[in-house]
Design an enzyme around this catalytic site. Structure first.
Site, mmCIF file in Angstrom:
data_model
loop_
_atom_site.group_PDB
_atom_site.id
_atom_site.type_symbol
_atom_site.label_atom_id
_atom_site.label_comp_id
_atom_site.label_asym_id
_atom_site.label_seq_id
_atom_site.Cartn_x
_atom_site.Cartn_y
_atom_site.Cartn_z
ATOM 1 N N ARG A 82 -12.587 6.807 0.233
ATOM 2 C CA ARG A 82 -13.608 7.606 1.188
ATOM 3 C C ARG A 82 -13.939 9.014 0.350
ATOM 4 O O ARG A 82 -14.840 9.560 0.466
ATOM 5 C CB ARG A 82 -12.936 8.140 2.335
ATOM 6 C CG ARG A 82 -13.085 7.082 3.593
ATOM 7 C CD ARG A 82 -12.099 7.128 4.574
ATOM 8 N NE ARG A 82 -10.794 6.391 4.194
ATOM 9 C CZ ARG A 82 -9.568 6.893 4.585
ATOM 10 N NH1 ARG A 82 -9.339 8.028 5.234
ATOM 11 N NH2 ARG A 82 -8.597 6.369 4.050
ATOM 12 N N GLU B 112 1.340 9.237 2.789
ATOM 13 C CA GLU B 112 2.149 9.378 4.042
ATOM 14 C C GLU B 112 2.460 8.080 4.461
ATOM 15 O O GLU B 112 3.117 7.973 5.378
ATOM 16 C CB GLU B 112 0.737 9.928 4.680
ATOM 17 C CG GLU B 112 1.445 10.409 6.487
ATOM 18 C CD GLU B 112 0.160 10.978 7.098
ATOM 19 O OE1 GLU B 112 -1.013 11.065 6.669
ATOM 20 O OE2 GLU B 112 0.497 11.258 8.440
HETATM 21 P P1 AMP Z 1 -1.645 12.406 1.147
HETATM 22 O O1 AMP Z 1 -1.500 11.879 -0.229
HETATM 23 O O2 AMP Z 1 -0.488 12.376 2.016
HETATM 24 O O3 AMP Z 1 -2.145 13.843 0.921
HETATM 25 O O4 AMP Z 1 -2.860 11.371 1.736
HETATM 26 C C1 AMP Z 1 -4.105 11.778 1.381
HETATM 27 C C2 AMP Z 1 -4.957 10.584 1.196
HETATM 28 O O5 AMP Z 1 -4.612 9.437 2.312
HETATM 29 C C3 AMP Z 1 -6.354 10.692 1.547
HETATM 30 O O6 AMP Z 1 -7.276 9.889 0.558
HETATM 31 C C4 AMP Z 1 -6.566 10.180 2.839
HETATM 32 O O7 AMP Z 1 -7.709 9.576 2.857
HETATM 33 C C5 AMP Z 1 -5.505 9.487 3.288
HETATM 34 N N1 AMP Z 1 -4.954 9.789 4.704
HETATM 35 C C6 AMP Z 1 -3.503 10.443 4.812
HETATM 36 N N2 AMP Z 1 -3.271 10.536 5.886
HETATM 37 C C7 AMP Z 1 -4.544 10.294 6.668
HETATM 38 C C8 AMP Z 1 -4.860 10.541 8.057
HETATM 39 N N3 AMP Z 1 -3.873 10.857 8.960
HETATM 40 N N4 AMP Z 1 -5.954 10.224 8.528
HETATM 41 C C9 AMP Z 1 -7.023 9.767 7.520
HETATM 42 N N5 AMP Z 1 -6.648 9.618 6.406
HETATM 43 C C10 AMP Z 1 -5.542 10.035 5.812
#
Ligand code: AMP
Length: 174
Positions: free
Chosen positions: A61, A98
């Site tokens: 995305r 996550e």
């Molecule tokens: P993080 O590494 O935990 O900051 O997660 C970021 C990545 O996971 C990004 O590329 C987001 O597209 C995706 N992502 C994580 N959590 C969400 C969420 N709650 N909604 C949408 N995309 C998420």
């Protein structure tokens, strides 16, 4: 109503996707709206201070916002991809998500030393993905000029993890 509140209300929240307990922020309705999509890219461009050589985005995305922003700024675009997708010599970094674990990669010859690089992704959650992208850019000899997100989930502490780097997000979910 502020324009950014309108952006926020256009992002759709899907509970329990892709796993139970995750509130997934779905940006696809925003992309359907040509004015709102353009507004977000313009806001990102306005926030850029100083010279940028490349926009770097994270699959998949991030590519949507990153390539539009690179076009707007008139700079090159560098994709960071999931493991095994890039065909040439590359640097790799592993990180926790996550939801799950992953490895991301960048072509080793993409960034010239001291190039100023702007990272952009759709959502900042725990910051693990962006921290791994920073590692890849530093391995490549680039300088992080900024780390931009459409939306930030402050409760997950991503900004703390990216301490010391210029982090900017258009909207936050409390
Ligand atoms: P993080 O590494 O935990 O900051 O997660 C970021 C990545 O996971 C990004 O590329 C987001 O597209 C995706 N992502 C994580 N959590 C969400 C969420 N709650 N909604 C949408 N995309 C998420």
């Amino acid at each position: 109503m502020l324009k950014l509140d309108r952006i926020k209300e256009t992002i759709r929240t899907i509970p329990d996707f892709p796993k139970k307990g995750i509130l997934f922020r779905d940006i696809t309705p925003l992309l359907l709206d040509r004015r709102k999509f353009k507004y977000c890219i313009d806001r990102f461009a306005q926030a850029v201070k100083g010279k940028i050589d490349y926009v770097v985005s994270i699959e998949s995305r991030g590519f949507i916002f990153g390539s539009a922003l690179a076009y707007k700024l008139g700079v090159g675009f560098i994709p960071i991809r999931k493991e095994g997708k890039l065909p040439f010599r590359k640097h790799s970094a592993a990180y926790d998500l996550e939801y799950g674990q992953a490895v991301i990669e960048i072509h080793a010859d993409a960034i010239q030393a001291k190039s100023r690089v702007l990272i952009i992704d759709d959502v900042l959650a725990t910051g693990g993905t962006a921290a791994a992208a920073i590692k890849l850019i530093k391995k490549s000899g680039g300088v992080i000029a900024g780390v931009y997100f459409l939306a930030e989930l402050p409760a997950l502490g991503g900004r703390k993890r990216l301490k010391g780097y210029p982090v900017h997000s258009l909207i936050a979910y409390s």
